[in-house]
Motif scaffolding. Structure first.
Motif, mmCIF file in Angstrom:
data_model
loop_
_atom_site.group_PDB
_atom_site.id
_atom_site.type_symbol
_atom_site.label_atom_id
_atom_site.label_comp_id
_atom_site.label_asym_id
_atom_site.label_seq_id
_atom_site.Cartn_x
_atom_site.Cartn_y
_atom_site.Cartn_z
ATOM 1 N N VAL A 1 0.837 -1.207 0.000
ATOM 2 C CA VAL A 1 0.000 0.000 0.000
ATOM 3 C C VAL A 1 0.868 1.252 0.000
ATOM 4 N N HIS A 2 1.932 1.254 0.781
ATOM 5 C CA HIS A 2 2.788 2.443 0.826
ATOM 6 C C HIS A 2 3.405 2.714 -0.538
ATOM 7 N N GLN A 3 3.909 1.679 -1.195
ATOM 8 C CA GLN A 3 4.518 1.877 -2.515
ATOM 9 C C GLN A 3 3.497 2.388 -3.526
ATOM 10 N N ALA A 4 2.289 1.818 -3.496
ATOM 11 C CA ALA A 4 1.265 2.219 -4.461
ATOM 12 C C ALA A 4 0.831 3.662 -4.252
ATOM 13 N N LEU A 5 0.643 4.068 -3.003
ATOM 14 C CA LEU A 5 0.164 5.430 -2.730
ATOM 15 C C LEU A 5 1.287 6.449 -2.857
ATOM 16 N N ASN A 6 2.492 6.072 -2.499
ATOM 17 C CA ASN A 6 3.618 6.995 -2.580
ATOM 18 C C ASN A 6 3.984 7.313 -4.024
ATOM 19 N N ALA A 7 3.566 6.466 -4.949
ATOM 20 C CA ALA A 7 3.849 6.710 -6.364
ATOM 21 C C ALA A 7 3.080 7.923 -6.891
ATOM 22 N N HIS A 8 1.985 8.274 -6.227
ATOM 23 C CA HIS A 8 1.154 9.403 -6.685
ATOM 24 C C HIS A 8 1.480 10.700 -5.960
ATOM 25 N N ALA A 9 1.821 10.594 -4.681
ATOM 26 C CA ALA A 9 2.165 11.773 -3.873
ATOM 27 C C ALA A 9 2.845 11.273 -2.612
ATOM 28 N N PRO A 10 3.692 12.121 -1.989
ATOM 29 C CA PRO A 10 4.338 11.682 -0.747
ATOM 30 C C PRO A 10 3.291 11.178 0.255
ATOM 31 N N PHE A 11 3.547 9.997 0.798
ATOM 32 C CA PHE A 11 2.529 9.343 1.621
ATOM 33 C C PHE A 11 3.139 8.823 2.911
ATOM 34 N N ALA A 12 2.365 8.888 3.979
ATOM 35 C CA ALA A 12 2.747 8.279 5.252
ATOM 36 C C ALA A 12 1.491 7.744 5.915
ATOM 37 N N PHE A 13 1.604 6.597 6.558
ATOM 38 C CA PHE A 13 0.475 6.033 7.292
ATOM 39 C C PHE A 13 0.163 6.887 8.516
ATOM 40 N N ALA A 14 -1.061 6.806 8.972
ATOM 41 C CA ALA A 14 -1.474 7.566 10.151
ATOM 42 C C ALA A 14 -0.657 7.165 11.379
ATOM 43 N N GLN A 15 -0.263 5.918 11.466
ATOM 44 C CA GLN A 15 0.524 5.422 12.591
ATOM 45 C C GLN A 15 1.931 5.028 12.135
ATOM 46 N N GLN A 16 2.517 5.842 11.271
ATOM 47 C CA GLN A 16 3.767 5.426 10.645
ATOM 48 C C GLN A 16 4.908 5.288 11.638
ATOM 49 N N ASP A 17 5.022 6.185 12.614
ATOM 50 C CA ASP A 17 6.117 6.090 13.582
ATOM 51 C C ASP A 17 6.009 4.794 14.378
ATOM 52 N N GLU A 18 4.792 4.466 14.801
ATOM 53 C CA GLU A 18 4.592 3.217 15.535
ATOM 54 C C GLU A 18 4.889 2.022 14.633
ATOM 55 N N LEU A 19 4.431 2.094 13.393
ATOM 56 C CA LEU A 19 4.658 1.010 12.442
ATOM 57 C C LEU A 19 6.153 0.766 12.242
ATOM 58 N N VAL A 20 6.910 1.832 11.996
ATOM 59 C CA VAL A 20 8.351 1.686 11.779
ATOM 60 C C VAL A 20 9.017 1.102 13.020
ATOM 61 N N GLY A 21 8.570 1.544 14.193
ATOM 62 C CA GLY A 21 9.137 1.013 15.433
ATOM 63 C C GLY A 21 8.891 -0.482 15.581
ATOM 64 N N VAL A 22 7.680 -0.935 15.257
ATOM 65 C CA VAL A 22 7.365 -2.365 15.351
ATOM 66 C C VAL A 22 8.173 -3.161 14.333
ATOM 67 N N LEU A 23 8.272 -2.657 13.103
ATOM 68 C CA LEU A 23 9.049 -3.349 12.075
ATOM 69 C C LEU A 23 10.525 -3.451 12.466
ATOM 70 N N GLU A 24 11.058 -2.379 13.053
ATOM 71 C CA GLU A 24 12.459 -2.412 13.502
ATOM 72 C C GLU A 24 12.638 -3.435 14.623
ATOM 73 N N MET A 25 11.694 -3.483 15.534
ATOM 74 C CA MET A 25 11.776 -4.438 16.631
ATOM 75 C C MET A 25 11.764 -5.874 16.098
ATOM 76 N N LEU A 26 10.867 -6.151 15.158
ATOM 77 C CA LEU A 26 10.781 -7.493 14.586
ATOM 78 C C LEU A 26 12.012 -7.814 13.747
#
Length: 445
Positions: free
Chosen positions: A290-315
């Motif tokens: 979803v991020h790649q698809a939406l970012n192709a049209h305009a700069p995009f970030a998820f509503a909970q992007q900081d939390e998401l990145v933190g969880v992905l880094e932890m995993l």
């Protein structure tokens, strides 16, 4: 791209391009009966950003961030499969057996045949008969194994025939049956029903709005309840089906894809924190898609992007104490690739060598579609790439069937002497010999 492009590739059997023939396992686990082939790459090597896989060593360990494995059946090599239409006709007759165990064996043969042989331009007049037989199996009250095999067969029926008029006519009633099985609290085949439903919609659904509606149905009626029950097989399959459907929506209408995913974002965050590595990987893949698809049209970030990145880094840095080294290696590769997409806009690349051609999968739409077809076809994926116009259309590739080397590799399939396919073939040969001898008998005077 039309979702109902008619098949126009050459008819006939083509080599499966694999040394072992395997039927997908519905729960993503392996019986471990099959041993790795010498040409297969290690899991860690296969999950680098650039991946090369030949048609001779394409298997699960060469997949993109996947812990799926395949249930090995009938791996001993023998000769030619012969006339697959006659084999399939005999198998359809054998489905009338009263014993559930006999029907299970016959269904396993049908599923294997449909996975490893492209049937799209054959079986004239009997395609709907085959589908009806599979749908009856999915309604069986005698055997869960029979229901599961029949549902795999339904998915494969759409892969083989889904671009034809019969599929358009049958899609509505099939979809209704699969939705009922996917949401029935008493059903033990919810996961394979969701898998078949997603593939049927991808191939024969009307358009991207159809896919968006089904995605909303899956997240509300399948994913959310499965997370509550902690039914990880169902959660994994629901996430995989959502990913496939989102490839359709995102490819056509980014704004609609964003709305659909927003409704499922919290469920995906929960899935990232589940105990199952498979579930975490599927959720991370959907975030990256979803991020790649939406970012192709305009700069995009998820509503909970900081939390998401933190969880992905932890995993990404999780130790192997709880899940084992192989599973954690797959998880780390998945999280690394998802983070590269979300933070830098880069996607991994998979390169699949097929009959002298290299097919590249360099974005998440193509990668998740490949994953879905691989889940349906297993070891038959290369054969369908070479012969099935549906896959060639989806992935925008073509193969020259008139080439001499191509012709030399037709009409081969690995069959075990003890398998149901071999038994059906022997029965068919006996019938033909008996008919031949009857024609040679002199007429009575």
């Amino acid at each position: 791209m039309s979702r109902r492009t008619r098949a126009d590739s050459n008819n006939g059997l083509l080599r499966s391009a694999l040394n072992s023939q395997r039927v997908p396992s519905s729960n993503g686990r392996s019986s471990r009966r099959d041993t790795p082939r010498s040409g297969t790459r290690s899991l860690q090597a296969s999950q680098q950003a650039s991946r090369d896989v030949s048609d001779d060593d394409f298997d699960d360990s060469a997949s993109v961030m996947s812990e799926d494995t395949w249930l090995g059946e009938d791996d001993e090599p023998v000769g030619d499969v012969g006339d697959w239409e006659e084999l399939l006709g005999g198998a359809l007759e054998a489905l009338g057996e009263k014993r559930a165990a006999a029907r299970e064996k016959t269904l396993a043969s049908i599923v294997r045949l449909m996975a490893h042989v492209y049937m799209g331009e054959g079986l004239e007049g009997r395609r709907v008969t085959l589908l009806e037989a599979l749908r009856r199996g999915a309604r069986s009250t005698k055997s869960a194994r029979e229901r599961e095999l029949a549902l795999r067969g339904v998915a494969l029926w759409f892969v083989n025939f889904g671009t034809d008029a019969e599929a358009e006519a049958e899609f509505g009633s099939v979809s209704e049956q699969l939705r009922a099985l996917a949401t029935d609290p008493g059903s033990d085949v919810r996961a394979p029903a969701v898998a078949a439903l997603g593939m049927a919609n991808f191939v024969a659904g009307a358009d991207f709005r159809d896919a968006a509606e089904l995605a909303q149905f899956v997240q509300a009626r399948v994913l959310a309840p499965a997370l509550e029950r902690r039914a990880m097989d169902e959660v994994r399959q629901a996430l995989e089906t959502l990913g496939l459907l989102l490839t359709v929506v995102a490819d056509a209408d980014a704004a609609l894809a964003e709305r659909v995913f927003d409704a499922a974002l919290a469920l995906h965050m929960r899935a990232l924190k589940a105990d199952s590595v498979d579930v975490r990987v599927r959720a991370a893949q959907n975030f990256a898609l979803v991020h790649q698809a939406l970012n192709a049209h305009a700069p995009f970030a998820f509503a909970q992007q900081d939390e998401l990145v933190g969880v992905l880094e932890m995993l990404r840095h999780e130790s192997s104490k709880r899940h084992g080294k192989r599973s954690v290696a797959a998880q780390r590769a998945a999280m690394r690739d998802a983070l590269r997409t979300i933070e830098a806009g880069d996607a991994p690349e998979l390169r699949l060598a097929l009959h002298g051609r290299v097919v590249r999968f360099g974005d998440w739409i193509r990668i998740l579609r490949l994953h879905a077809f691989r889940a349906a076809l297993g070891g038959g994926l290369p054969a369908h790439f070479l012969a099935n116009a549906l896959l060639q259309d989806v992935f925008d590739v073509e193969f020259d069937g008139s080439h001499d080397e191509f012709q030399l590799n037709k009409a081969r399939m690995v069959v075990s002497p003890s398998s149901e396919l071999a038994k059906l073939r022997s029965k068919d040969m006996r019938k033909r010999r008996a008919a031949h001898h009857a024609t040679l008998q002199p007429d009575d005077e």
